[in-house]
Design an enzyme around this catalytic site. Structure first.
Site, PDB file in Angstrom:
ATOM      1  N   ASP A  67      45.574  38.000  46.829  1.00  0.00           N
ATOM      2  CA  ASP A  67      46.743  37.072  46.441  1.00  0.00           C
ATOM      3  C   ASP A  67      48.000  38.061  46.483  1.00  0.00           C
ATOM      4  OD1 ASP A  67      45.862  39.211  44.876  1.00  0.00           O
ATOM      5  OD2 ASP A  67      45.251  37.790  42.784  1.00  0.00           O
ATOM      6  N   GLU A  82      49.138  34.635  38.967  1.00  0.00           N
ATOM      7  CA  GLU A  82      49.521  35.211  37.881  1.00  0.00           C
ATOM      8  C   GLU A  82      49.920  33.889  36.793  1.00  0.00           C
ATOM      9  OE1 GLU A  82      49.376  37.978  36.555  1.00  0.00           O
ATOM     10  OE2 GLU A  82      49.130  39.222  38.177  1.00  0.00           O
TER      11      GLU A  82
END
Ligand code: ZN
Ligand code: ZN
Length: 438
Positions: free
Chosen positions: A94, A164
């Site tokens: 990520d 997130e």
């Protein structure tokens, strides 16, 4: 308890690759990787606003011989390397950073500021260590690209945006990750960890990270003068009762064997000493593993909010409004046991039992879960790589309450240990999945 060590001893690590050869190769890559890491760290990007990081890494992947597609799921990258018959392996990193003002004092600390989705300008920091993920991902790609004679199958390496905010994995799947590109039979990822000393690997078979739900409760009342409560329905007193009763969901209604958390993280109401307001607002985070526990908690929150309002004499048209923010939901992450145990055995054989161990599940969330949930025939594993510098870990006696956690403005992992360990571990795990049939 199962002995992973015995399982490791029984493994025969076939092939021409010696452990020392791979370690040496990773060590010689490290100066370049650390340069990349410091650059990524100094240039963090908020969720779904990743531009520079994917562009930079896409170019590197093309140079390594991967077929690269950009802007998958808005800002994601898919890099494919086909190398003969065999399984399809997905390796994910990520990319996003957090709206945190960095306070590490590192020479390459971020000074970046950006406008968050709330419209507020904020500092931006790789406070979750996704910069280490991207760097080790490229390190793994470099190793596997140069060792093509030692594996067979298809490698699908992806850079995911917006972890997130819990939306990036879904965005990539919705944009055809499993239809436009080879569909994986295996999926691997790692996350740096504050709860482990640098370079120590943690593997959690089964549920590893939690369902994460965000819930808003608008508690309505009837406002008025603070001196004349008899003319009002006080939403602050009602919301306080709701907060207190919510505590019984976990303590009195939930099976103690099923982990669950209900936290009221925000309580806002009122403007002045002598005014009874007409509204109070609560924001909750709700954590669980099993779907049935999640449902019971969310149903219970609705029931308690309404029940307490009835007890307070609130009229039907002023009942609390409970909103479960589905768009912010992150489902629980499940590590399939077979792949988790096989990979742990491999890591223990390579790094020793002190550096590769079973770690308990946590109540944090990760949208890596979605790659498995989209097709449960996939064997899937996300493992931890410890990042807390060894000297700091020892000084704190391993007490993580005394150490910066992920998302802290002070989170400064031993990046060299994380990246070298993760690159070697991810390369080993990938080679194991893609090993040539003899
Ligand atoms: Zn995070
Ligand atoms: Zn993270």
């Amino acid at each position: 308890m199962k002995s992973y060590l015995l399982a490791a001893a029984a493994l025969s690590f076939a092939g021409p690759l010696s452990a020392a050869t791979l370690s040496d190769a990773v060590a010689s890559d490290m100066p370049r990787l650390m340069t990349l890491y410091r650059d990524l760290h100094a240039n963090p990007e908020l969720s779904m606003q990743e531009q520079r990081s994917p562009a930079k890494l896409a170019a590197e992947m093309r140079a390594l011989g991967f077929k690269v597609t950009e802007k998958v799921g808005k800002t994601g990258v898919v890099a494919v390397m086909e190398n003969g018959g065999g399984p399809v392996l997905l390796v994910r990193a990520d990319m996003d950073a957090l709206p945190v003002v960095e306070q590490t004092g590192l020479p390459f600390a971020s000074k970046v500021r950006a406008v968050a989705r709330s419209g507020v300008e904020t500092g931006v920091m790789h406070a979750c260590g996704h910069d280490t993920h991207m760097t080790a991902w490229l390190g793994t790609a470099r190793r596997l690209a140069t060792m093509k004679d030692q594996w067979s199958g298809t490698l699908v390496m992806i850079l995911q945006p917006g972890e997130e905010t819990g939306e990036g994995a879904k965005a990539m799947l919705d944009d055809g990750l499993y239809t436009r590109f080879p569909k994986p039979a295996y999926a691997l990822a790692f996350h740096d960890a504050a709860a482990l000393p640098a370079g120590v690997i943690g593997v959690t078979p089964g549920y590893a990270l939690a369902n994460v739900d965000s819930v808003d409760i608008t508690v309505r009342g009837v406002g008025g003068h603070g001196a004349y409560p008899q003319t009002t329905r006080d939403p602050i007193v009602l919301a306080s009762r709701i907060v207190t009763t919510l505590q019984t969901l976990v303590s009195r209604e939930n099976d103690p064997q099923d982990p669950a958390v209900v936290t009221v993280g925000s309580f806002q109401a009122g403007a002045k000493h002598n005014i009874i307001s007409d509204e109070a607002r609560l924001q909750l985070t709700v954590r669980s593993y099993k779907p049935e526990v999640r449902k019971r908690l969310l149903d219970g929150i609705r029931r308690i909010a309404r029940g307490e309002a009835i007890a307070a004499g609130m009229p039907e048209d002023r009942m609390p409004v409970v909103t479960v923010r589905e768009e912010m939901y992150t489902p629980a992450t499940f590590n399939t046991e077979k792949l988790a145990e096989r990979t742990l055995a491999l890591f223990q054989q390579r790094f020793g039992p002190e550096r590769a161990k079973v770690t308990p599940a946590v109540m944090g969330g990760e949208d890596f879960s979605r790659f498995w949930l989209a097709d449960k025939s996939i064997e899937s594993l996300i493992f931890w790589v410890g990042g807390t510098p060894k000297a700091k870990w020892d000084a704190a006696g391993g007490d993580t309450q005394k150490l910066p956690s992920l998302h802290s403005p002070f989170w400064a992992p031993d990046a060299e240990a994380v990246i070298s360990t993760a690159t070697e571990a991810m390369t080993l795990a990938s080679l194991d999945v893609l090993k040539k049939a003899n």
